[in-house]
Write a protein that holds these residues in place. Structure first.
Motif, PDB file in Angstrom:
ATOM      1  N   ALA A 143       4.011   1.413  -0.291  1.00 35.06           N
ATOM      2  CA  ALA A 143       5.366   0.992  -0.876  1.00 35.06           C
ATOM      3  C   ALA A 143       6.305   1.603  -2.074  1.00 35.06           C
ATOM      4  O   ALA A 143       6.252   1.668  -2.431  1.00 35.06           O
ATOM      5  N   LYS A 144       5.003  -0.469  -2.694  1.00 31.44           N
ATOM      6  CA  LYS A 144       5.618  -0.116  -3.899  1.00 31.44           C
ATOM      7  C   LYS A 144       4.789   0.250  -4.806  1.00 31.44           C
ATOM      8  O   LYS A 144       5.727   0.777  -6.239  1.00 31.44           O
ATOM      9  N   MET A 145       3.749   1.229  -4.340  1.00 31.62           N
ATOM     10  CA  MET A 145       2.668   1.850  -5.671  1.00 31.62           C
ATOM     11  C   MET A 145       2.357   3.416  -4.657  1.00 31.62           C
ATOM     12  O   MET A 145       1.679   3.692  -4.495  1.00 31.62           O
ATOM     13  N   ALA A 146       3.173   3.637  -4.499  1.00 32.42           N
ATOM     14  CA  ALA A 146       3.296   4.918  -3.599  1.00 32.42           C
ATOM     15  C   ALA A 146       2.826   6.131  -4.229  1.00 32.42           C
ATOM     16  O   ALA A 146       1.900   6.435  -3.389  1.00 32.42           O
ATOM     17  N   LYS A 147       2.645   6.624  -5.631  1.00 36.20           N
ATOM     18  CA  LYS A 147       2.238   7.378  -6.018  1.00 36.20           C
ATOM     19  C   LYS A 147       0.214   7.051  -6.105  1.00 36.20           C
ATOM     20  O   LYS A 147      -0.207   7.813  -6.599  1.00 36.20           O
ATOM     21  N   TRP A 148      -0.058   5.647  -5.351  1.00 35.69           N
ATOM     22  CA  TRP A 148      -1.391   5.378  -5.711  1.00 35.69           C
ATOM     23  C   TRP A 148      -1.915   6.385  -4.704  1.00 35.69           C
ATOM     24  O   TRP A 148      -3.173   6.564  -4.748  1.00 35.69           O
ATOM     25  N   LEU A 149      -1.214   6.796  -3.108  1.00 25.80           N
ATOM     26  CA  LEU A 149      -2.346   7.271  -2.496  1.00 25.80           C
ATOM     27  C   LEU A 149      -2.106   8.593  -2.614  1.00 25.80           C
ATOM     28  O   LEU A 149      -3.018   9.472  -1.955  1.00 25.80           O
ATOM     29  N   HIS A 150      -1.875   9.141  -3.973  1.00 26.23           N
ATOM     30  CA  HIS A 150      -1.761  10.725  -3.952  1.00 26.23           C
ATOM     31  C   HIS A 150      -3.633  10.617  -5.067  1.00 26.23           C
ATOM     32  O   HIS A 150      -4.313  11.804  -4.304  1.00 26.23           O
ATOM     33  N   CYS A 151      -3.966   9.764  -5.629  1.00 28.05           N
ATOM     34  CA  CYS A 151      -5.435   9.538  -6.428  1.00 28.05           C
ATOM     35  C   CYS A 151      -6.210   8.901  -5.485  1.00 28.05           C
ATOM     36  O   CYS A 151      -7.222   9.717  -6.013  1.00 28.05           O
ATOM     37  N   HIS A 152      -5.716   7.654  -4.508  1.00 28.09           N
ATOM     38  CA  HIS A 152      -6.776   7.349  -3.943  1.00 28.09           C
ATOM     39  C   HIS A 152      -6.004   7.089  -2.396  1.00 28.09           C
ATOM     40  O   HIS A 152      -5.554   6.120  -1.905  1.00 28.09           O
ATOM     41  N   PRO A 153      -6.139   8.567  -1.350  1.00 33.05           N
ATOM     42  CA  PRO A 153      -5.465   8.521  -0.159  1.00 33.05           C
ATOM     43  C   PRO A 153      -6.137   7.477   0.893  1.00 33.05           C
ATOM     44  O   PRO A 153      -5.544   7.186   1.728  1.00 33.05           O
ATOM     45  N   TYR A 154      -7.285   7.184  -0.052  1.00 33.81           N
ATOM     46  CA  TYR A 154      -8.356   5.782   1.166  1.00 33.81           C
ATOM     47  C   TYR A 154      -7.181   4.251   1.732  1.00 33.81           C
ATOM     48  O   TYR A 154      -7.846   3.919   2.456  1.00 33.81           O
ATOM     49  N   ASN A 155      -6.241   4.203   0.812  1.00 29.55           N
ATOM     50  CA  ASN A 155      -5.641   3.126   1.024  1.00 29.55           C
ATOM     51  C   ASN A 155      -4.694   2.887   2.379  1.00 29.55           C
ATOM     52  O   ASN A 155      -4.660   1.829   2.855  1.00 29.55           O
ATOM     53  N   ASP A 156      -4.722   4.408   2.867  1.00 32.28           N
ATOM     54  CA  ASP A 156      -4.118   4.292   4.025  1.00 32.28           C
ATOM     55  C   ASP A 156      -4.909   3.704   5.311  1.00 32.28           C
ATOM     56  O   ASP A 156      -4.549   3.635   6.028  1.00 32.28           O
ATOM     57  N   MET A 157      -6.295   3.410   4.814  1.00 30.89           N
ATOM     58  CA  MET A 157      -7.040   3.156   5.500  1.00 30.89           C
ATOM     59  C   MET A 157      -6.729   1.095   5.924  1.00 30.89           C
ATOM     60  O   MET A 157      -7.540   0.392   6.230  1.00 30.89           O
ATOM     61  N   LEU A 158      -5.803   0.979   4.725  1.00 31.54           N
ATOM     62  CA  LEU A 158      -5.089  -0.400   5.395  1.00 31.54           C
ATOM     63  C   LEU A 158      -6.258  -1.691   5.010  1.00 31.54           C
ATOM     64  O   LEU A 158      -6.841  -1.770   4.724  1.00 31.54           O
ATOM     65  N   GLY A 159      -5.997  -2.576   6.129  1.00 30.66           N
ATOM     66  CA  GLY A 159      -6.902  -4.012   5.983  1.00 30.66           C
ATOM     67  C   GLY A 159      -8.110  -3.177   6.424  1.00 30.66           C
ATOM     68  O   GLY A 159      -9.229  -4.256   5.877  1.00 30.66           O
TER      69      GLY A 159
END
Length: 388
Positions: A143-159
């Protein structure tokens, strides 16, 4: 405004945990330098409180983690023939690691465990609560760094996401990574604290031992920026293999600039792209210079791969690396990796936009940069990458 007191923070962590072994004679001195660095950054009172709470988390985790090595025979765990992906940032290493991580015979580091490394996961019966905690933390990060998901979609894997190996050093206060310091409003997350590659790799290995203990036997597949620390890396893991992806250094600098700008914007606000581009180009120059001068780059345990070849045929590239590492690459591995590619499009959270224009805007001539990196390109067969 109350100042952060390094000694008091250390004493508070010891009182909270009932432990006192920092596992490193130089740790308290280094921690004091880190606190002084944080203290030098202008922050309001909520920011200072966030820093204090972040420090409490890392200090108590450190004490408990090293105490686990007294409570369990973790040092006896053998890390056998681990496989590592490495290369410059933005050169495909994360996707390669993600594909390796779905290998049913492999084990990868997970954010939930690295962010909260005590106790050893194999000692927990039933559901591991740290995954719920890390999931919540990653929702906050995203939520704080929403743009990061554009270049690093793997962050949607969470924990369940895949940390870089450097994240294992967060509580060592040698580097300050966004996934440990996202609540603290400061930009300089990597700065000149004393580094010690052999000591850092000892911590990395200790984490692998802790996370392997009492669990199903599997080989480790990992990812980190090991190419400038090859001696310490191979001293720690003499039977490791490393696949090294090589990409156009100019495009590496451009992509890294925009990625870090997107991350930092969520933490501190507007970023000076000229300064960011200059910093990333200098880092690339330093790293490529190291690559061109270190004789260990020719070590037979390293499998060199071009980024363009990996993008064109990720499965074939990994089959080649598994053959190099003398690991089986059968139908189970291939099916799992193809399923991952089908279910995880790289632009699933939006398109990541970057080009060499960010370097032009910072005052660089792309032709001159291409000439500068020509010896590297020739050595590793790396073409000039053109991006519209």
């Amino acid at each position: 405004m109350a100042r952060l007191d390094a000694q008091q923070l250390l004493e508070n962590a010891m009182a909270e945990t009932g432990l006192s072994d920092w596992a490193d004679d130089s740790f308290q001195e280094r921690f004091t330098l880190a606190v002084a660095h944080i203290q030098s950054i202008p922050m309001d009172e909520p920011g200072r409180q966030a820093a204090a709470e972040n420090i409490r988390w890392l200090l108590t985790d450190r004490l408990r983690f090293f105490d686990d090595r007294n409570r369990f025979p973790l040092a006896a765990e053998v890390i056998e023939r681990p496989m590592f992906a490495s290369g410059e940032p933005r050169s495909g290493t994360t996707l390669m690691h993600a594909l390796m991580s779905v290998d049913p015979d492999a084990r990868a580091l997970r954010f939930a465990e690295v962010m909260h490394p005590s106790p050893p996961p194999g000692t927990i019966e039933g559901a591991d609560a740290r995954y719920l905690l890390a999931d919540a933390e990653w929702r906050e990060i995203n939520a704080k760094m929403a743009k990061w998901l554009h270049c690093h979609p793997y962050n949607d894997m969470l924990g369940n996401g895949l940390p870089e190996d450097e994240r294992t050093w967060a509580f060592d206060f040698r580097v300050m990574t966004p996934t440990a310091w996202w609540r603290v409003p400061m930009q300089n997350l990597a700065m000149g604290l004393p580094t010690d590659a052999p000591a850092q790799y000892r911590i990395h290995k200790a984490m692998l031992q802790a996370f392997q203990y009492r669990r199903q036997p599997k080989y480790w597949v990992l990812k980190g920026f090991h190419t400038t620390r090859l001696k310490a890396f191979f001293d720690t893991y003499p039977d490791a293999t490393l696949v090294w992806l090589h990409r156009d250094p100019v495009m590496v600098a451009a992509s890294s600039t925009m990625m870090m700008a997107d991350i930092m914007e969520g933490i501190v606000g507007q970023i000076d792209l000229v300064k960011e581009a200059q910093a990333h180009l200098e880092r690339v120059r330093w790293s490529i210079g190291h690559t061109m001068s270190d004789p260990l780059v020719n070590d037979p345990r390293i499998h060199h791969v071009r980024y363009t070849d990996f993008v064109a045929d990720p499965i074939g590239t990994l089959r080649g690396y598994y053959g190099f590492a003398k690991r089986e690459f059968g139908a189970r591995q291939e099916q799992a990796m193809r399923a991952y590619l089908a279910d995880n499009r790289g632009d699933r959270h939006g398109k990541f936009h970057y080009s060499t224009q960010v370097l032009v805007d910072a005052g660089y001539a792309i032709g001159d940069l291409n000439d500068e990196f020509a010896p590297f390109r020739e050595r590793f067969g790396v073409p000039v990458e053109v991006r519209g």
